[in-house]
Scaffold this motif. Structure first.
Motif, PDB file in Angstrom:
ATOM      1  N   ALA A  27       0.867  -1.156   0.000  1.00 59.40           N
ATOM      2  CA  ALA A  27       0.000   0.000   0.000  1.00 59.40           C
ATOM      3  C   ALA A  27       0.903   1.203   0.000  1.00 59.40           C
ATOM      4  N   SER A  28       0.367   2.316  -0.412  1.00 57.39           N
ATOM      5  CA  SER A  28       1.202   3.511  -0.458  1.00 57.39           C
ATOM      6  C   SER A  28       0.927   4.373   0.753  1.00 57.39           C
ATOM      7  N   GLY A  29       2.014   4.897   1.310  1.00 58.43           N
ATOM      8  CA  GLY A  29       1.879   5.866   2.376  1.00 58.43           C
ATOM      9  C   GLY A  29       1.695   5.248   3.741  1.00 58.43           C
ATOM     10  N   THR A  30       1.974   6.074   4.770  1.00 61.22           N
ATOM     11  CA  THR A  30       1.718   5.687   6.146  1.00 61.22           C
ATOM     12  C   THR A  30       0.869   6.787   6.750  1.00 61.22           C
ATOM     13  N   ALA A  61       7.641  -0.182   5.805  1.00 60.75           N
ATOM     14  CA  ALA A  61       6.381   0.251   6.417  1.00 60.75           C
ATOM     15  C   ALA A  61       5.545   1.048   5.423  1.00 60.75           C
ATOM     16  N   LYS A  62       6.197   1.905   4.657  1.00 62.81           N
ATOM     17  CA  LYS A  62       5.475   2.696   3.664  1.00 62.81           C
ATOM     18  C   LYS A  62       4.879   1.809   2.585  1.00 62.81           C
ATOM     19  N   GLU A  63       5.664   0.841   2.119  1.00 65.35           N
ATOM     20  CA  GLU A  63       5.176  -0.066   1.077  1.00 65.35           C
ATOM     21  C   GLU A  63       3.954  -0.854   1.554  1.00 65.35           C
ATOM     22  N   LEU A  64       3.953  -1.225   2.823  1.00 66.84           N
ATOM     23  CA  LEU A  64       2.898  -2.069   3.361  1.00 66.84           C
ATOM     24  C   LEU A  64       1.706  -1.277   3.896  1.00 66.84           C
ATOM     25  N   GLY A  65       1.810   0.040   3.945  1.00 66.70           N
ATOM     26  CA  GLY A  65       0.718   0.837   4.485  1.00 66.70           C
ATOM     27  C   GLY A  65       0.578   0.697   5.981  1.00 66.70           C
ATOM     28  N   VAL A  66       1.707   0.692   6.668  1.00 73.10           N
ATOM     29  CA  VAL A  66       1.719   0.548   8.126  1.00 73.10           C
ATOM     30  C   VAL A  66       1.965   1.903   8.773  1.00 73.10           C
TER      31      VAL A  66
END
Length: 344
Positions: A27-30, A61-66
């Protein structure tokens, strides 16, 4: 090492897979829209391996949307980890990632977090007791076995080897040491092994090697259980003694390490060491965050093969461990771009 596209993987996970035959995340962004907040305690910042892991963390974390809380660092002290976990809990962490270096002293903290319904993912180490949602680590017994077979074959079953043991209060130190010893006893009984406890400290390893070389100038093998801690002081000592020589020279000391950090890969290219077993810092960060996110989302997993070349195993009492691949790196494959040490 194979890599899976994170976005594709998370689509599979969202499709309803409950085992890790479809896993990953993307996912994009945190921030407020991300899953969490998720807390993380990094174990130390005094080795190249852990510094690399720490650098991967915000990227993954950013890639995973965490949505991450500000990570803490326990500086290799269990009392700091206990305090940091309590702080992360008070900040509202929905799950916590940690890497306890003393695996026997964290059980009470795990029990407290379990009662608070805060799932815990541990990285690199498996606590001796206490509930964890998932353990993310490589097969550390394989580290010891691969190191043993490499040295045993290179020495043709005879000689003297110094082993820098990691802390035996850590499951990693125990796994590597026990596997190395069992393999040597079974397959290479003609090799004498000098086991040197180090507590993961380079200065202790260097002092032990100095003593052994004085007593046994015919040492012809070294097993370093952590290149990030032991590589620099070991090479410094061997250079002082003019013992960095090609494998064709009778004085050559065959050296195999564990970690896969860039400095080890350079040392292999330069002919200073012979091999290392790569411990995947990038995958540790990626899958620790994936499982923490999955825990918050209520997903469950089962033992079995995964789609990222690993195996989830039940290590007892229903505790699950995702054992990630850890390949042997030698002169022949050291330039492979798939190794995380070539990507930093």
């Amino acid at each position: 090492m194979k890599r899976r596209n994170l976005t594709a993987a998370v689509c599979l996970a969202l499709a309803g897979a409950l085992t890790l035959t479809a896993c990953g995340g993307g996912a994009s962004g945190t921030g407020a829209s991300g899953v969490g907040p998720i807390g993380a305690d990094h174990p130390r910042a005094d080795t190249d391996f852990w510094n690399s892991y720490i650098k991967y963390f915000p990227e993954k974390a950013k890639e995973l949307g965490v949505n991450l809380l500000n990570p803490t660092n326990s500086q290799n002290k269990v009392e700091n980890l206990v305090a940091n976990a309590q702080s992360l809990q008070s900040q509202g962490a929905k799950a916590i990632i940690m890497a306890p270096q003393d695996t026997g002293a964290i059980a009470s903290t795990l029990d407290r977090l379990d009662k608070a319904k805060i799932p815990v993912v541990t990285v690199d180490t498996r606590p001796d007791k206490g509930k964890t949602y998932m353990v993310v680590r490589a097969d550390n017994k394989a580290y010891g076995e691969k190191a043993c077979k490499f040295l045993g074959d290179k020495l043709q079953g005879k000689g003297k080897v110094v082993e820098f043991q990691g802390s035996l209060s850590s499951v990693n130190g125990r796994d590597r040491s026990e596997a190395f010893a069992a393999c040597m006893k079974k397959d290479y009984p003609g090799i004498t092994v000098f086991e040197e406890p180090t507590e993961w400290e380079g200065s202790k390893a260097s002092a032990a090697l100095q003593t052994r070389l004085n007593q046994h100038p015919d040492i012809n093998g070294i097993y370093m259980q952590a290149g990030g801690a032991f590589l620099a002081p070991t090479l410094q000592l061997l250079k002082q003694k003019n013992l960095i020589v090609p494998p064709s020279d009778p004085k050559h000391i065959f050296i195999v390490s564990n970690d896969g950090i860039p400095a080890e890969l350079k040392a292999i290219r330069d002919g200073e060491i012979d091999a290392t077993v790569s411990q995947p810092a990038d995958l540790y960060a990626q899958w620790a965050l994936f499982y923490a996110k999955a825990a918050v989302e209520g997903k469950t997993f089962s033992p079995g093969k995964t789609d990222h070349d690993s195996t989830i195993v039940d290590v007892g009492d229903g505790r699950l461990e995702d054992q990630l691949p850890a390949p042997l790196i030698t002169k022949e494959n050291v330039d492979d771009k798939a190794f995380w040490g070539n990507q930093i």
